[in-house]
Design a protein around this motif. Structure first.
Motif, PDB file in Angstrom:
ATOM      1  N   LEU A   1      -6.874 -13.474 -16.587  1.00  0.00           N
ATOM      2  CA  LEU A   1      -6.317 -13.591 -17.936  1.00  0.00           C
ATOM      3  C   LEU A   1      -6.871 -12.511 -18.864  1.00  0.00           C
ATOM      4  N   GLU A   2      -8.179 -12.295 -18.783  1.00  0.00           N
ATOM      5  CA  GLU A   2      -8.827 -11.325 -19.673  1.00  0.00           C
ATOM      6  C   GLU A   2      -8.350  -9.901 -19.407  1.00  0.00           C
ATOM      7  N   SER A   3      -8.151  -9.564 -18.144  1.00  0.00           N
ATOM      8  CA  SER A   3      -7.753  -8.204 -17.770  1.00  0.00           C
ATOM      9  C   SER A   3      -6.254  -7.977 -17.868  1.00  0.00           C
ATOM     10  N   GLY A   4      -5.482  -9.064 -17.858  1.00  0.00           N
ATOM     11  CA  GLY A   4      -4.032  -8.949 -17.851  1.00  0.00           C
ATOM     12  C   GLY A   4      -3.429  -8.922 -16.462  1.00  0.00           C
ATOM     13  N   MET A   5      -4.261  -8.991 -15.432  1.00  0.00           N
ATOM     14  CA  MET A   5      -3.751  -8.921 -14.064  1.00  0.00           C
ATOM     15  C   MET A   5      -2.838 -10.103 -13.734  1.00  0.00           C
ATOM     16  N   ASP A   6      -2.997 -11.187 -14.443  1.00  0.00           N
ATOM     17  CA  ASP A   6      -2.159 -12.371 -14.248  1.00  0.00           C
ATOM     18  C   ASP A   6      -0.670 -12.023 -14.346  1.00  0.00           C
ATOM     19  N   THR A   7      -0.335 -11.112 -15.245  1.00  0.00           N
ATOM     20  CA  THR A   7       1.067 -10.698 -15.405  1.00  0.00           C
ATOM     21  C   THR A   7       1.318  -9.275 -14.904  1.00  0.00           C
ATOM     22  N   GLN A   8       0.299  -8.429 -14.951  1.00  0.00           N
ATOM     23  CA  GLN A   8       0.465  -7.045 -14.500  1.00  0.00           C
ATOM     24  C   GLN A   8       0.847  -6.961 -13.027  1.00  0.00           C
ATOM     25  N   ARG A   9       0.485  -7.962 -12.254  1.00  0.00           N
ATOM     26  CA  ARG A   9       0.758  -7.960 -10.816  1.00  0.00           C
ATOM     27  C   ARG A   9       2.240  -7.823 -10.500  1.00  0.00           C
ATOM     28  N   GLN A  10       3.089  -8.122 -11.460  1.00  0.00           N
ATOM     29  CA  GLN A  10       4.526  -8.008 -11.239  1.00  0.00           C
ATOM     30  C   GLN A  10       4.950  -6.569 -10.925  1.00  0.00           C
ATOM     31  N   GLU A  11       4.072  -5.609 -11.225  1.00  0.00           N
ATOM     32  CA  GLU A  11       4.378  -4.213 -10.899  1.00  0.00           C
ATOM     33  C   GLU A  11       4.381  -3.967  -9.382  1.00  0.00           C
ATOM     34  N   VAL A  12       3.594  -4.746  -8.646  1.00  0.00           N
ATOM     35  CA  VAL A  12       3.416  -4.416  -7.230  1.00  0.00           C
ATOM     36  C   VAL A  12       3.792  -5.533  -6.257  1.00  0.00           C
ATOM     37  N   VAL A  13       3.574  -6.774  -6.639  1.00  0.00           N
ATOM     38  CA  VAL A  13       3.799  -7.880  -5.712  1.00  0.00           C
ATOM     39  C   VAL A  13       5.290  -7.999  -5.403  1.00  0.00           C
ATOM     40  N   GLY A  14       5.602  -8.048  -4.127  1.00  0.00           N
ATOM     41  CA  GLY A  14       6.981  -8.096  -3.678  1.00  0.00           C
ATOM     42  C   GLY A  14       7.447  -6.792  -3.068  1.00  0.00           C
ATOM     43  N   ARG A  15       6.662  -5.726  -3.217  1.00  0.00           N
ATOM     44  CA  ARG A  15       7.045  -4.429  -2.657  1.00  0.00           C
ATOM     45  C   ARG A  15       6.725  -4.363  -1.161  1.00  0.00           C
ATOM     46  N   SER A  16       7.599  -3.716  -0.403  1.00  0.00           N
ATOM     47  CA  SER A  16       7.302  -3.409   0.993  1.00  0.00           C
ATOM     48  C   SER A  16       6.212  -2.339   1.029  1.00  0.00           C
ATOM     49  N   PRO A  17       5.540  -2.135   2.154  1.00  0.00           N
ATOM     50  CA  PRO A  17       4.520  -1.079   2.221  1.00  0.00           C
ATOM     51  C   PRO A  17       5.030   0.292   1.804  1.00  0.00           C
ATOM     52  N   ASP A  18       6.218   0.666   2.261  1.00  0.00           N
ATOM     53  CA  ASP A  18       6.760   1.977   1.898  1.00  0.00           C
ATOM     54  C   ASP A  18       7.013   2.072   0.396  1.00  0.00           C
ATOM     55  N   ASP A  19       7.591   1.025  -0.179  1.00  0.00           N
ATOM     56  CA  ASP A  19       7.879   1.001  -1.613  1.00  0.00           C
ATOM     57  C   ASP A  19       6.583   1.013  -2.412  1.00  0.00           C
ATOM     58  N   PHE A  20       5.601   0.283  -1.939  1.00  0.00           N
ATOM     59  CA  PHE A  20       4.292   0.252  -2.595  1.00  0.00           C
ATOM     60  C   PHE A  20       3.651   1.637  -2.595  1.00  0.00           C
ATOM     61  N   LEU A  21       3.695   2.341  -1.459  1.00  0.00           N
ATOM     62  CA  LEU A  21       3.102   3.678  -1.390  1.00  0.00           C
ATOM     63  C   LEU A  21       3.821   4.656  -2.315  1.00  0.00           C
ATOM     64  N   GLU A  22       5.134   4.497  -2.453  1.00  0.00           N
ATOM     65  CA  GLU A  22       5.882   5.353  -3.375  1.00  0.00           C
ATOM     66  C   GLU A  22       5.438   5.095  -4.807  1.00  0.00           C
ATOM     67  N   TRP A  23       5.261   3.816  -5.165  1.00  0.00           N
ATOM     68  CA  TRP A  23       4.753   3.443  -6.489  1.00  0.00           C
ATOM     69  C   TRP A  23       3.361   4.046  -6.702  1.00  0.00           C
ATOM     70  N   TYR A  24       2.509   3.896  -5.705  1.00  0.00           N
ATOM     71  CA  TYR A  24       1.119   4.357  -5.807  1.00  0.00           C
ATOM     72  C   TYR A  24       1.038   5.877  -5.914  1.00  0.00           C
ATOM     73  N   ASP A  25       1.852   6.572  -5.143  1.00  0.00           N
ATOM     74  CA  ASP A  25       1.786   8.028  -5.089  1.00  0.00           C
ATOM     75  C   ASP A  25       2.042   8.647  -6.456  1.00  0.00           C
ATOM     76  N   LYS A  26       2.858   8.012  -7.269  1.00  0.00           N
ATOM     77  CA  LYS A  26       3.176   8.539  -8.597  1.00  0.00           C
ATOM     78  C   LYS A  26       2.054   8.289  -9.600  1.00  0.00           C
ATOM     79  N   ARG A  27       1.160   7.357  -9.304  1.00  0.00           N
ATOM     80  CA  ARG A  27       0.157   6.939 -10.282  1.00  0.00           C
ATOM     81  C   ARG A  27      -1.277   7.279  -9.900  1.00  0.00           C
ATOM     82  N   ARG A  28      -1.533   7.550  -8.663  1.00  0.00           N
ATOM     83  CA  ARG A  28      -2.901   7.779  -8.197  1.00  0.00           C
ATOM     84  C   ARG A  28      -3.514   9.003  -8.868  1.00  0.00           C
ATOM     85  N   ASN A  29      -4.838   8.950  -9.068  1.00  0.00           N
ATOM     86  CA  ASN A  29      -5.566  10.084  -9.614  1.00  0.00           C
ATOM     87  C   ASN A  29      -5.886  11.053  -8.472  1.00  0.00           C
TER      88      ASN A  29
END
Length: 323
Positions: free
Chosen positions: A74-102
């Motif tokens: 609740l404090e971090s916001g992960m309770d709702t932020q998880r909607q960005e990633v949960v439900g993605r297939s591995p390939d879709d997740f890696l595509e999401w990650y590749d655009k955001r990783r440092n």
């Protein structure tokens, strides 16, 4: 050569553990009720079991860790932020990650699954650039921490999906390469206080909020300075985590590559280790100056993208692994 047998048990919760899980859930009922998301991968039996096993069966301590985890969501916001990633297939997740990783933090959070069914991570600690991580950015370090936490959120969700489907507890095996540590003009983490503090906070959060998702850490190409690094790691990691570490040595040798293949199928290995894979997202090859500049110019303007379809707790809706 080090023993490469995983430390964590793959057995589903025992009758005794199920009783302990029920007690912890009851003791934390107020914190659970406050959550927006009460999905199985967050408050289900298998997730709570990971807390119990990480604390070696100490139910009181496991309950404290679990309660802190629920409050943190609740404090971090992960309770709702998880909607960005949960439900993605591995390939879709890696595509999401590749655009955001440092680009100065070399992590591939999904490289397939090994013969035991565990998820493979590759981390190139030797190519991390702590000073550039701190200095060359238009996005906050907190945003980078959020990205890593979302990576872990997806990982624990996907481990839960696989564990339910296969009726056993599935884990991660993490391969960490130290080749190049402190080279190429890169500073060691201990000499960049701001990076060191950020990393310490991240590791502390990881080991408490995402506990017991690893079964083994395989360390490659550890240099002489690693003794100092290892001393720092002992201060940051729990005894449980330290028990999962195996130092393999020089990854250019046949002996180490043979040992590595015990845990990572050769077909999933990067060419650096004699495998066929040319690119592992976020791991190798290192990003070009042009790619880093593109990240620098665009990362802070990137909008939130939610997983589609809407995340749910039904593992049957998850696409099969494709590597």
């Amino acid at each position: 050569m080090a023993d490469l047998v995983g430390v964590a048990s793959t057995a589903l919760p025992s009758a005794q553990e199920l009783e302990q899980i029920a007690k912890i859930r009851a003791d934390c009922s107020a914190e659970i009720a406050a959550l927006t998301c009460k999905a199985g991968d967050v408050v289900g039996d298998l997730r709570i079991c990971r807390f119990i096993r990480s604390r070696h069966g100490d139910v009181k301590e496991a309950a404290e860790w679990f309660r802190d985890f629920l409050k943190w969501r609740l404090e971090s916001g992960m309770d709702t932020q998880r909607q960005e990633v949960v439900g993605r297939s591995p390939d879709d997740f890696l595509e999401w990650y590749d655009k955001r990783r440092n680009p100065y933090l070399r992590i591939c959070p999904f490289a397939g699954r090994n013969d035991e069914g565990n998820i493979l991570w590759f981390v190139h600690t030797g190519l991390n650039d702590p000073a550039s991580f701190v200095q060359h950015r238009q996005v906050s370090k907190e945003e980078d921490a959020k990205t890593i936490n979302l990576v872990l959120e997806w990982t624990l969700w996907y481990l839960d999906v696989l564990s339910r489907r296969e009726e056993r507890i599935v884990y991660c095996v993490k391969v960490m390469d130290f080749k190049g540590l402190g080279g190429g003009g890169r500073k060691l983490p201990m000499f960049v206080p701001e990076f060191k503090a950020w990393l310490q906070g991240l590791i502390t959060s990881m080991q408490k909020h995402y506990c017991e998702h690893d079964t083994l850490f395989l360390l490659l190409n550890t240099p002489w300075i690693f003794r100092t690094i290892f001393g720092l790691m002992k201060l940051l990691l729990t005894k449980r985590q330290m028990s999962k570490i195996r130092v393999l040595g020089d990854a250019s040798t046949d002996e180490v590559r043979g040992a590595l293949c015990q845990m990572v199928p050769k077909g999933l290995l990067h060419a650096e280790y004699g495998g066929p894979v040319q690119r592992l997202v976020g791991f190798l090859p290192a990003d070009s100056p042009e790619a880093i500049e593109k990240w620098y110019q665009n990362r802070h303007t990137m909008a939130v993208e939610y997983a589609a379809p809407s995340p749910n707790d039904d593992p049957g809706d998850v696409a099969e692994v494709s590597v």
